[in-house]
Enzyme design. Structure first.
Site, PDB file in Angstrom:
ATOM      1  N   LYS A 280     -56.644  38.339 -84.432  1.00 16.77           N
ATOM      2  CA  LYS A 280     -56.373  39.600 -84.921  1.00 16.77           C
ATOM      3  C   LYS A 280     -57.739  40.065 -85.389  1.00 16.77           C
ATOM      4  O   LYS A 280     -58.491  39.334 -86.169  1.00 16.77           O
ATOM      5  CB  LYS A 280     -55.089  39.755 -86.211  1.00 16.77           C
ATOM      6  CG  LYS A 280     -53.789  39.579 -85.302  1.00 16.77           C
ATOM      7  CD  LYS A 280     -52.507  39.645 -86.248  1.00 16.77           C
ATOM      8  CE  LYS A 280     -51.231  39.434 -85.903  1.00 16.77           C
ATOM      9  NZ  LYS A 280     -50.658  40.275 -85.010  1.00 16.77           N
ATOM     10  N   GLU A 352     -46.647  35.016 -80.517  1.00 14.02           N
ATOM     11  CA  GLU A 352     -45.986  33.679 -81.096  1.00 14.02           C
ATOM     12  C   GLU A 352     -44.757  33.622 -81.311  1.00 14.02           C
ATOM     13  O   GLU A 352     -44.273  32.599 -80.999  1.00 14.02           O
ATOM     14  CB  GLU A 352     -47.163  33.232 -81.803  1.00 14.02           C
ATOM     15  CG  GLU A 352     -46.662  33.273 -83.379  1.00 14.02           C
ATOM     16  CD  GLU A 352     -47.019  34.825 -83.833  1.00 14.02           C
ATOM     17  OE1 GLU A 352     -47.737  35.597 -83.136  1.00 14.02           O
ATOM     18  OE2 GLU A 352     -46.409  35.255 -84.636  1.00 14.02           O
ATOM     19  N   ARG A 354     -41.982  35.068 -80.261  1.00 19.12           N
ATOM     20  CA  ARG A 354     -40.910  34.708 -79.342  1.00 19.12           C
ATOM     21  C   ARG A 354     -41.104  33.300 -78.735  1.00 19.12           C
ATOM     22  O   ARG A 354     -40.189  32.858 -78.272  1.00 19.12           O
ATOM     23  CB  ARG A 354     -41.157  35.688 -78.171  1.00 19.12           C
ATOM     24  CG  ARG A 354     -42.610  35.747 -77.425  1.00 19.12           C
ATOM     25  CD  ARG A 354     -43.043  36.800 -76.633  1.00 19.12           C
ATOM     26  NE  ARG A 354     -43.500  38.029 -77.463  1.00 19.12           N
ATOM     27  CZ  ARG A 354     -43.761  39.193 -76.892  1.00 19.12           C
ATOM     28  NH1 ARG A 354     -43.879  39.410 -75.622  1.00 19.12           N
ATOM     29  NH2 ARG A 354     -44.184  40.121 -77.692  1.00 19.12           N
TER      30      ARG A 354
END
Ligand code: BES
Ligand code: MN
Ligand code: ZN
Length: 500
Positions: A280, A352, A354
Site C-alpha cells: 500500500k 487478502e 477474502r
C-alpha cells in the site's frame, strides 16, 4: 459508571444536578415546565432574558433554583420538538455527559428519557442513553504517560422514567445498554491497540481471557500446522510473509438447547495489512491496524452475549494474521488451493481479507450452522459507496438480511443492503484458476462479496463490509467505533426473544 432508574418529580430530587430539556425556541419540556411552576417562573424568566434558545446541544447550568432540593439544574437544548430523532437524542445525551463531567456534578438525575423521540419507547431511550453515555466517556489512554482525568468525574446517573410501571422496563434497558457498551468498549480497545501489541497471538490470548471471565465461553486456538492439516492453502498463503504466526480462533458459547443449530460469527482479523508484495502507499497506512475490525466486532459481540446470558448457541471463528511483504511472502501470479478445493489466482496480494475468510467460511460448515454472519473491513470501495454511516450488508438469504437490517435500525447502527447478483461473478474469472482474487475497480465491495459467496453455498449467510464504519480516520477523532457490535447484539437479542 453506575446507572439506575427511578420515577419521581423533579423538584423532589436530592441530587447534585437534575437534567431537563428545553426545545427551540425557548419552549420548556414538560418536566422543565413543572420545575418552572414550583419555582414561580424562575426558569422561564431566565429564558426570556435570552440565555438559552434551546438549540441542539446548547446548555445552561442553573444553581439554587427556588423550591427544589437539588444543587443544580442543567438545561439542555434539544432543538425543534418535532425534529427530535435518534441521532439528535444521542447527541443531547452526549452533551449532557460531557457537561456534567466538566462541571463537577458527580451524580445526576436525568429526565431526558421523558422526551418524545419519534417512534421510540422508554426502553429504547434508556438503553440508548446508557450506550451514548459510555460512548462519550470512552478514552484510550493506556499508552499516554500523562493521563488527563476529570477532576470530579460523573459517577452515578439516574434516569427518570414517566411512571412507576416503567421502572422494570428501565432496569432491563440499563442491563442491555451496559452489555452492549461493554462489548463496544472491548471492540474499540482491540481496534485501537497498536499492531506491535495486538498481533494474532494477542487476539488468541484475548479469546482465552474471555473464556476465563465467562464460563459459558469455550476457546480453542488452531495453529498454522493445524490449518495446514485442514488444507487452508488460501489463508496460509496470506500468513506466509509475516513473522507472526497466524491463528484460527474459535469461541463457543452454549446457552441454547444442545441440539439447537448455532449462529456462527466469522471475523476478519488482519492485525496489520501492509498490502503485502502489492504494498500500500505510505499515507495513512497506520490505519491498517484496524483491519482486524471484523474480529474486534466478533469479540465485542461475544462479550455482550456472555454478559446477557442469552439462551442461544453461538460460535465465533476468527482468522487472525498479518499481511506482510518478505522473501517468503505470497505473490501476484500465485495460484492457491483453498480448503474448499477451489483454486484462486492471486492478482493482488492486498485483496487478502477474502483469502483468509474463504477458508474460515469453509471450515465453519462443520458446525451445521443455522446462519453464518461474517464481519470484515474488506474493501476501500465500500467506503466510497457508503461512507461512514452504514455498513454494507450482503446476504444469500432474504429473511436473514431483513433481520440484520432491522436490528441495525433498532440499535442505531445501520446497515444497507447491497446486491450480489450473478452478473458480477464474471469479473472474478481467471484464465488459469477457478477464480481471481480481484474483480477490477468497478463495484469493488460487491465483487469481494461475490468472491466470498462462492464459499458459502451450503448455509444461510450474510456478509458485512465494515470498512467505512469500524473506525474513524484522521485527526483528533481518530479511533475505533465498536461497530457493528450494537447491531449484532440486537440481532442476538431479537433471536433469543423468538422474534424470527
Ligand atoms: N483492508 C483493506 C480494505 C480497506 C482499505 C479498508 C482501506 C478500509 C480502508 C483490504 O484488505 C484491501 O486492501 N482491499 C483492497 C482490495 C483491492 C486490491 C481489490 C482495496 O480495497 O483497495
Ligand atoms: Mn488489503
Ligand atoms: Zn485488508
Amino acid at each position: 459508571m453506575e446507572f439506575s432508574v427511578k420515577s419521581g418529580s423533579p423538584e423532589k430530587q436530592r441530587s447534585a444536578c437534575i437534567v431537563v430539556g428545553v426545545f427551540e425556541p425557548r419552549k420548556l419540556s414538560p418536566v422543565a415546565e413543572q420545575l418552572d411552576k414550583v419555582s414561580d417562573g424562575y426558569i422561564s424568566n431566565i429564558l426570556r432574558r435570552g440565555d438559552l434558545e434551546g438549540k441542539p446541544e446548547q446548555v445552561l447550568m442553573l444553581h439554587n433554583v427556588p423550591n427544589t432540593l437539588c444543587d443544580r439544574v442543567l438545561l439542555v437544548g434539544c432543538g425543534k420538538e418535532r425534529d427530535l430523532g435518534d441521532a439528535q437524542y444521542r447527541k443531547i445525551i452526549a452533551k449532557t455527559i460531557t457537561t456534567l463531567n466538566d462541571t463537577g456534578s458527580m451524580e445526576a438525575v436525568c429526565f431526558l428519557p421523558e422526551l418524545h423521540v419519534k417512534g421510540r419507547d422508554t426502553h429504547w431511550k434508556v438503553r440508548q442513553a446508557v450506550e451514548a453515555a459510555q460512548e462519550t466517556l470512552y478514552v484510550f489512554d493506556q499508552f499516554k504517560t500523562k493521563k488527563d482525568a476529570a477532576r470530579r468525574p460523573l459517577r452515578k446517573l439516574v434516569f427518570n422514567v414517566p411512571t412507576r410501571r416503567e421502572l422494570s422496563v428501565g432496569e432491563t434497558a440499563i442491563a442491555e445498554g451496559l452489555a452492549v457498551a461493554t462489548g463496544v468498549k472491548l471492540a474499540k480497545d482491540l481496534g485501537n491497540l497498536p499492531p506491535n501489541v495486538c498481533h494474532p497471538s494477542y487476539l488468541a490470548d484475548e479469546a482465552h481471557r474471555l473464556s476465563q471471565a465467562y464460563e459459558s465461553v469455550k476457546t480453542t486456538v488452531y495453529e498454522e500446522a493445524d490449518m495446514d492439516a485442514l488444507s487452508m492453502g488460501s489463508f496460509l498463503a496470506v500468513a506466509r510473509g509475516s513473522e507472526q504466526p497466524a491463528k484460527l480462533i474459535l469461541m463457543e458459547y452454549k446457552g441454547g438447547k444442545p441440539d439447537e443449530k448455532p449462529i456462527v460469527l466469522v471475523g476478519k482479523g488482519l492485525t496489520f495489512d501492509s498490502g503485502g508484495i502489492s504494498i500500500k502507499p505510505g499515507e495513512g497506512m497506520d490505519e491498517m491496524k484496524y483491519d482486524m475490525g471484523g474480529a474486534a466486532g466478533v469479540f465485542g459481540t461475544m462479550k455482550a452475549l456472555a454478559e446477557l446470558k442469552l439462551p442461544l448457541n453461538v460460535i465465533a471463528a476468527i482468522g487472525a494474521t498479518e499481511n506482510m511483504p518478505g522473501g517468503n511472502a505470497y505473490r501476484p501470479g500465485d495460484i492457491l488451493t483453498s480448503m474448499s478445493g477451489q483454486t484462486i489466482e492471486v492478482l493482488n496480494t492486498d485483496a487478502e481479507g477474502r483469502l483468509v475468510l474463504c477458508d474460515v467460511l469453509t471450515y465453519v460448515e462443520r458446525f451445521e450452522p443455522d446462519v453464518v454472519i461474517d464481519l470484515a473491513t474488506l474493501t476501500g470501495a465500500c467506503v466510497i459507496a457508503l461512507g461512514a454511516h452504514a455498513s454494507a450488508l450482503y446476504a444469500n438469504h432474504n429473511p436473514l438480511a431483513h433481520d440484520l437490517l432491522n436490528a441495525g435500525e433498532a440499535a442505531c447502527d445501520r446497515a444497507w443492503r447491497m446486491p450480489m447478483w450473478d452478473d458480477y461473478q464474471e469479473q472474478l474469472e481467471s484464465p488459469f484458476a477457478d477464480m481471481a482474487n480481484i474483480g477490477g475497480r468497478a463495484a469493488g465491495s460487491i465483487t469481494a462479496a461475490c468472491f466470498l459467496g462462492r464459499f458459502t453455498k451450503k448455509y444461510h449467510w450474510a456478509h458485512m463490509d465494515i470498512a467505512g464504519t469500524a473506525w474513524r480516520s484522521g485527526g483528533k477523532q481518530k479511533g475505533a467505533t465498536g461497530r457493528p457490535v450494537p447491531l449484532l447484539t440486537q440481532y442476538l437479542l431479537d433471536r433469543s426473544q423468538g422474534k424470527h
